[in-house]
Design an enzyme around this catalytic site. Structure first.
Site, short mmCIF file in Angstrom:
data_model
loop_
_atom_site.label_atom_id
_atom_site.label_comp_id
_atom_site.label_asym_id
_atom_site.label_seq_id
_atom_site.Cartn_x
_atom_site.Cartn_y
_atom_site.Cartn_z
N GLY A 66 0.87 -0.72 -0.12
CA GLY A 66 -0.07 -0.23 0.35
C GLY A 66 0.49 1.55 0.19
N THR A 67 1.88 1.03 0.72
CA THR A 67 2.79 2.36 0.80
C THR A 67 3.26 2.86 -0.26
OG1 THR A 67 3.10 1.84 3.07
CG2 THR A 67 5.23 2.90 1.98
N ASN A 146 -8.14 4.86 8.29
CA ASN A 146 -7.28 3.51 9.17
C ASN A 146 -7.45 3.61 10.87
OD1 ASN A 146 -5.58 5.65 8.08
ND2 ASN A 146 -4.05 4.09 9.80
N SER A 194 -3.73 -3.29 -0.64
CA SER A 194 -2.75 -4.26 0.16
C SER A 194 -3.12 -5.10 0.55
CB SER A 194 -1.73 -2.91 1.40
OG SER A 194 -0.67 -4.36 1.67
N ALA A 195 -2.50 -5.97 0.09
CA ALA A 195 -2.45 -7.99 -0.15
C ALA A 195 -3.39 -8.02 1.75
CB ALA A 195 -1.59 -9.08 -0.43
N HIS A 196 -2.01 -7.76 2.28
CA HIS A 196 -2.31 -7.93 3.72
C HIS A 196 -3.10 -7.76 4.52
CE1 HIS A 196 -0.13 -4.51 6.67
NE2 HIS A 196 0.11 -4.02 4.93
N THR A 232 11.84 -7.28 -10.54
CA THR A 232 11.52 -9.66 -11.40
C THR A 232 9.86 -9.22 -10.33
OG1 THR A 232 12.95 -10.03 -11.84
CG2 THR A 232 11.56 -11.37 -10.67
N CYS A 319 2.20 2.64 12.67
CA CYS A 319 3.06 3.21 12.06
C CYS A 319 3.51 4.12 13.64
CB CYS A 319 3.16 4.16 10.90
SG CYS A 319 2.50 3.28 9.69
N1 PLP Z 1 -2.83 3.43 3.89
C1 PLP Z 1 -3.45 2.74 5.03
C2 PLP Z 1 -5.13 3.41 5.17
C3 PLP Z 1 -3.15 2.21 5.78
O1 PLP Z 1 -3.75 1.44 6.52
C4 PLP Z 1 -1.47 1.28 5.83
C5 PLP Z 1 -1.11 0.21 6.59
O2 PLP Z 1 -1.26 0.18 7.67
C6 PLP Z 1 -1.07 2.08 4.28
C7 PLP Z 1 -1.98 2.80 3.19
C8 PLP Z 1 -0.01 0.85 4.27
O3 PLP Z 1 0.31 -0.26 3.23
P1 PLP Z 1 1.51 -1.06 3.14
O4 PLP Z 1 1.71 -1.83 4.65
O5 PLP Z 1 1.11 -1.89 2.38
O6 PLP Z 1 2.61 -0.19 3.08
#
Ligand code: PLP
Length: 371
Positions: A66-67, A146, A194-196, A232, A319
């Protein structure tokens, strides 16, 4: 109780991934049968992801999470000139992956126009109407927050963005796999996921880029991801993402109903505790998220006490934990409140949580607050 931070890998996703670590390890760019097999697996996953969000497979770009998807969408990649006008409008409650990318643009001269939120954490379309103007190149508003779980009026904001000739990005990392997401219904040009967060592996994500939107390369090198994101391919991760998302969509209704039921039970238990306030929207919100503030408590102390009781929770985004400052999200929602006045606590439910979990968490919280 911290499923917004991450989720367990679904066994079916793990099973789908395993062969691509071992016997099917070929680089998908090779010119032989084993490589074609890896390429076909990536194509299948791309179709699964596209189908889940109502996109075309050619609009799905795999990233490292996601980042990266957020950074790419906000900066426009290396070809930053793809956003011809350099003014962007962003909500104050975005994830740091969006905010820090905006800061980097701002340091290079891009003007950032902030979209405020109300006490429930929702961007107000009337204010967006005033802030987004011809000359704005990009608008970014997340689909679901989030920290507090509030769902944002993304389709309304997208309409305003487009009337002013701006592109619309949404960070849907917390939404995809949990609530229905359709890129055409939302009317967005770019969407991050984001998959996780939905039972897929860590380290893989997607940026949806609508056909016709010109975005610059994010990584320079080989021709992977149509030459825009070199490197890759993470075949096992991509396969796991596709499998997890397909299942998440199939199970969404049942899971959402269960998560909302447990969240409401938890809310009912904690609501009456001394000094507790429930935050976020009460209608438009994620099913599994309960965010509370507790007056005259300290977040770090509260989390440590919960941890001692075997309860994994968070003050807001993973974070930001460890930081003493209040999160930017709660500050934006309650600008009049002093740091340190309230302890913030996010409890996020996942498929493995039970009613017994919820009752024992409520009991532990009650004991801690009464001590
Ligand atoms: N954006 C939101 C709203 C999130 O909650 C998160 C992860 O906590 C991210 C972006 C970042 O995703 P990733 O952990 O896959 O880098």
């Amino acid at each position: 109780m911290d499923h917004a931070a991450t989720t367990a890998l679904r066994p079916q996703a793990l099973e789908a991934m395993l062969p691509y670590f071992s016997e099917r390890y070929a680089n998908a760019s090779g010119g032989y049968a084993a490589a074609r097999e890896a390429r076909a697996a990536i194509d299948r996953a791309r179709a699964q992801v596209a189908q889940a969000i109502g996109a075309k497979p050619s609009e799905v770009f795999f990233t490292s999470g996601g980042t990266e998807a957020d950074n790419w969408a906000i900066t426009g990649g290396r070809d930053a000139a793809s956003y011809e006008r350099r003014r962007i409008a962003v909500s104050r409650v975005e994830h740091h992956a969006v905010l820090r990318a905006c800061e980097a643009l701002s340091a290079r001269g891009t003007e950032i126009a902030w979209l405020d939120v109300d006490e429930s954490g929702r961007v107000r379309p009337e204010q967006a109407e005033r802030v987004i103007a011809p000359g704005t190149s990009l608008v970014s508003v997340m689909l679901a927050n989030n920290e507090v779980g509030t769902i944002e009026p993304v389709a309304d904001i997208a309409a305003i963005a487009h009337r002013n000739g701006a592109l619309m990005h949404t960070d849907a990392v917390q939404a995809v796999g949990h609530i229905p997401v359709n890129v055409r219904v939302l009317g967005v040009d770019m969407l991050s996921m984001s998959a996780h967060k939905f039972g897929g592996p860590k380290g893989v994500g997607t940026l949806f880029v609508r056909e016709g939107v010109r975005i610059g390369e994010f990584m320079l090198g080989g021709a992977q991801e149509r030459g825009l994101r070199a490197g890759t391919e993470n075949t096992p991760g991509i396969v796991g993402m596709g499998a997890a998302l397909e299942l998440a969509v199939q199970e969404m209704e049942t899971q959402a109903r269960k998560a909302a039921m447990l969240r409401d039970l938890l809310a009912q238990q904690v609501r009456c505790m001394q000094g507790v306030r429930i935050n976020g929207a009460q209608d438009e919100r994620l099913p599994g998220c309960l965010h509370v503030s507790i007056r005259n408590w300290d977040s770090s102390l509260l989390l440590a006490r919960l941890d001692m009781e075997g309860i994994a929770a968070s003050a807001g985004s993973a974070c930001a934990s460890g930081a003493l400052e209040r999160s930017h999200v709660l500050r934006a929602m309650y600008p009049g409140e002093a740091d340190g006045e309230w302890a913030d606590l996010r409890l996020t439910l996942g498929p493995e949580n039970t009613e017994a979990d919820v009752l024992s968490v409520a009991a532990a919280l009650g004991r801690i607050l009464a001590s």
